[in-house]
Design an enzyme around this catalytic site. Structure first.
Site, PDB file in Angstrom:
ATOM      1  N   ARG A  78      18.705 -22.353 -86.082  1.00 38.68           N
ATOM      2  CA  ARG A  78      17.320 -21.868 -85.981  1.00 38.68           C
ATOM      3  C   ARG A  78      17.325 -20.347 -86.034  1.00 38.68           C
ATOM      4  NH1 ARG A  78      13.611 -20.988 -80.857  1.00 38.68           N
ATOM      5  NH2 ARG A  78      11.818 -20.232 -82.031  1.00 38.68           N
ATOM      6  N   HIS A 122       8.648 -14.770 -84.700  1.00 37.33           N
ATOM      7  CA  HIS A 122       9.339 -14.566 -83.439  1.00 37.33           C
ATOM      8  C   HIS A 122       9.117 -13.099 -83.035  1.00 37.33           C
ATOM      9  CE1 HIS A 122      12.665 -16.470 -80.794  1.00 37.33           C
ATOM     10  NE2 HIS A 122      12.285 -15.366 -80.182  1.00 37.33           N
ATOM     11  N   GLU A 167       6.905 -19.277 -78.791  1.00 36.03           N
ATOM     12  CA  GLU A 167       6.362 -18.918 -77.478  1.00 36.03           C
ATOM     13  C   GLU A 167       5.084 -18.082 -77.547  1.00 36.03           C
ATOM     14  OE1 GLU A 167       9.434 -17.248 -75.026  1.00 36.03           O
ATOM     15  OE2 GLU A 167      10.676 -19.052 -75.147  1.00 36.03           O
ATOM     16  N   ASN A 297      11.146 -24.592 -75.514  1.00 35.11           N
ATOM     17  CA  ASN A 297      12.107 -23.598 -75.020  1.00 35.11           C
ATOM     18  C   ASN A 297      12.078 -23.684 -73.494  1.00 35.11           C
ATOM     19  OD1 ASN A 297      12.129 -22.840 -77.691  1.00 35.11           O
ATOM     20  ND2 ASN A 297      11.323 -20.780 -77.348  1.00 35.11           N
ATOM     21  N   TYR A 299      14.111 -22.593 -69.724  1.00 35.56           N
ATOM     22  CA  TYR A 299      15.154 -21.870 -68.974  1.00 35.56           C
ATOM     23  C   TYR A 299      15.138 -22.197 -67.487  1.00 35.56           C
ATOM     24  CZ  TYR A 299      15.868 -19.377 -73.278  1.00 35.56           C
ATOM     25  OH  TYR A 299      16.152 -19.086 -74.582  1.00 35.56           O
ATOM     26  N   GLU A 356      15.186 -23.968 -77.604  1.00 34.48           N
ATOM     27  CA  GLU A 356      15.969 -22.952 -76.890  1.00 34.48           C
ATOM     28  C   GLU A 356      16.315 -23.465 -75.505  1.00 34.48           C
ATOM     29  OE1 GLU A 356      14.322 -18.989 -76.431  1.00 34.48           O
ATOM     30  OE2 GLU A 356      13.655 -18.956 -78.514  1.00 34.48           O
TER      31      GLU A 356
HETATM   32  C1  FCB Z   1      12.873 -16.598 -74.976  1.00 33.03           C
HETATM   33  C2  FCB Z   1      12.796 -15.963 -76.350  1.00 33.03           C
HETATM   34  C3  FCB Z   1      14.137 -15.595 -76.929  1.00 33.03           C
HETATM   35  C4  FCB Z   1      15.076 -15.044 -75.875  1.00 33.03           C
HETATM   36  C5  FCB Z   1      15.138 -15.956 -74.681  1.00 33.03           C
HETATM   37  C6  FCB Z   1      16.075 -15.498 -73.602  1.00 33.03           C
HETATM   38  O1  FCB Z   1      11.696 -16.356 -74.302  1.00 33.03           O
HETATM   39  O2  FCB Z   1      12.156 -16.822 -77.239  1.00 33.03           O
HETATM   40  O3  FCB Z   1      13.918 -14.703 -77.986  1.00 33.03           O
HETATM   41  O4  FCB Z   1      14.710 -13.761 -75.554  1.00 33.03           O
HETATM   42  O5  FCB Z   1      13.863 -16.105 -74.133  1.00 33.03           O
END
Ligand code: FCB
Length: 452
Positions: A78, A122, A167, A297, A299, A356
């Site tokens: 990607r 992006h 995002e 995405n 985290y 992500e």
């Molecule tokens: C996301 C972004 C990516 C990167 C990660 C850590 O929000 O899409 O570009 O910065 O976080």
């Protein structure tokens, strides 16, 4: 005791990057200035005054980087396309050298058996479009469709997986409300207009991509979050509902044909005097155009607490004991499972792809050249176990991309945060596979991994 976690043989295993974070060559071969060029060249905006002028120099080293991907057994990659490389002034004149770069990249991927997933936006808006009003202006959504058309006419015969936006929450809120990302505004009205025009430009671009890229799959990459109230107090429950509104429902509801959430619209009006009078007839139907997949995405989770309410109960949820990455983000894999199930059962996307997931740890090479990034490996492994659990619960997941293939420019944090499975020595531009990369390579070869 170890447990074997297995995935279907056709599961899409990949890694992700973004143009501004890796390419460098910020002013070469006819590329126009982007809002991130402008922002990072403005003193005080990025940690240590760093910028993406050179970054990983991927623009010149792309062939070696493709070889690295092949060595990792990646089935998909990607990447994002830099709009100002293609249309230096945002619309109008096309820069052939910009298109040629991505053309070669796509051919290079296909020659190595790696499936290209192209993200159109992006975050690097051409500065000329920002000067003409940026995302708060409806004309930027029109320009995006022109850009999507130019790119997909050229690459649409070979790129079969398209992601319109990355995002939109971050573009809108970090870029226009908090101002920590380009273009650095602090304006609620601009934020709301940005949300709408991003979503609208997505909706308008989908049929264009389908026309120029027959048979392609099209989606967008969101960053929804599991929002948990810190306690059972009324004020924390309300804080969680608000956060869920801004972070999740403001984007998901319109995309899945429910219109903008009434509570969020009302709050923006009451607290900021923002009216959604920019929505025109037909817009909401355009935004809700069916897509082939929802990109997620993920985290960390969000714990919502009303810090200002008097006599608020002490939080029932504490995170102090949990591990945190160097970004300060809590490591909480079960939140991933909860989120994926919620997205599936609430919105029923046709399919889902993790676009992500990853962690920032700076563990670098030792004297022997080995990067023992066990904490990243654990993070990816434990989150993949949750992906598998969600699949078992019926969530239609068919791909996973780590963020990131290699260390890169982490926006306002500059080069201080390393998310890569591949170490980048910025002084020499040498790349080195970390332990997590070797583990990922084996996982792909084996369709799974052992969970201790
Ligand atoms: C996301 C972004 C990516 C990167 C990660 C850590 O929000 O899409 O570009 O910065 O976080």
């Amino acid at each position: 005791m170890t447990k074997q976690v297995t995935f279907p043989h056709d599961f899409i295993w990949g890694a992700a990057t973004a143009a501004y974070q890796i390419e460098g060559a910020w002013d070469q071969d006819g590329k126009g200035e982007s809002i991130w060029d402008r922002f990072s060249h403005t003193p005080g905006k990025v940690l240590n005054g760093e910028n993406g002028d050179v970054a990983c120099d991927h623009y010149h080293r792309w062939q070696d980087d493709l070889d690295l991907m092949a060595a990792l057994n990646l089935r998909a990659y990607r990447f994002s396309i830099a709009w100002p490389r293609i249309l230096p002034a945002g619309r109008g004149q096309v820069n052939p050298a910009g298109l040629d770069f991505y053309d070669r990249l796509v051919d290079g991927l296909l020659a190595r058996g790696i499936r290209p997933f192209a993200t159109l936006y992006h975050w690097d808006l051409p500065q000329a479009l920002e000067d003409a009003g940026g995302w708060p202006a409806r004309s930027t959504a029109e320009a995006f469709v022109e850009y999507a058309d130019v790119v997909s006419r050229r690459l649409g015969d070979r790129v079969q997986d398209w992601i319109t936006h990355n995002e939109p929450f971050c573009t809108a809120f970090l870029g226009h409300m908090i101002g920590v990302h380009a273009p650095g505004h602090n304006d609620a009205a601009k934020t709301a207009r940005t949300v709408h025009h991003l979503l609208l430009s997505h909706g308008w671009a989908v049929p264009v991509l389908r026309a120029n890229s027959p048979g392609a799959r099209v989606g967008l990459a969101l960053n929804p979050n599991e929002v948990v109230p810190a306690s059972a107090s009324q004020v924390d429950l309300r804080a969680a509902a608000r956060e869920d509104g801004i972070r999740n429902r403001l984007f998901l509801d319109p995309l899945y044909h429910r219109g903008y959430p009434a509570d969020v619209v009302e709050r923006l009006d009451v607290e900021y005097g923002v009216r959604f009078d920019f929505v025109q007839p037909g817009d909401m139907d355009a935004i809700a155009v069916p897509t082939d997949f929802m990109g997620v995405n993920y985290y960390n989770r969000t714990i919502a607490r009303d810090e200002e309410a008097p006599n608020n109960l002490p939080p029932a949820i504490t995170v102090e004991g949990n591990e945190h990455t160097e970004m300060g983000w809590e490591v909480y894999p079960p939140g991933f499972y909860n989120l994926l199930c919620r997205l599936h059962f609430d919105y029923r996307p046709a399919s889902m792809i993790i676009t992500e997931n990853g962690a920032s740890y700076s563990d670098g090479p030792d004297a022997a050249g080995r990067s023992a990034d066990q904490r990243r490996l654990n993070y990816i492994r434990d989150h993949l176990a949750e992906v598998r659990r969600a699949m078992d619960a019926g969530v239609p997941l068919n791909g996973y991309f780590t963020w990131s293939l290699m260390d890169n420019f982490e926006w306002a944090f500059g080069y201080s945060q390393r998310f890569g499975m591949v170490w980048v020595d910025y002084a020499t531009q040498q790349r080195l596979l970390k332990d997590s990369a070797l583990w990922y390579r084996d996982l792909i070869a084996n369709d799974g991994f052992a969970l201790p």
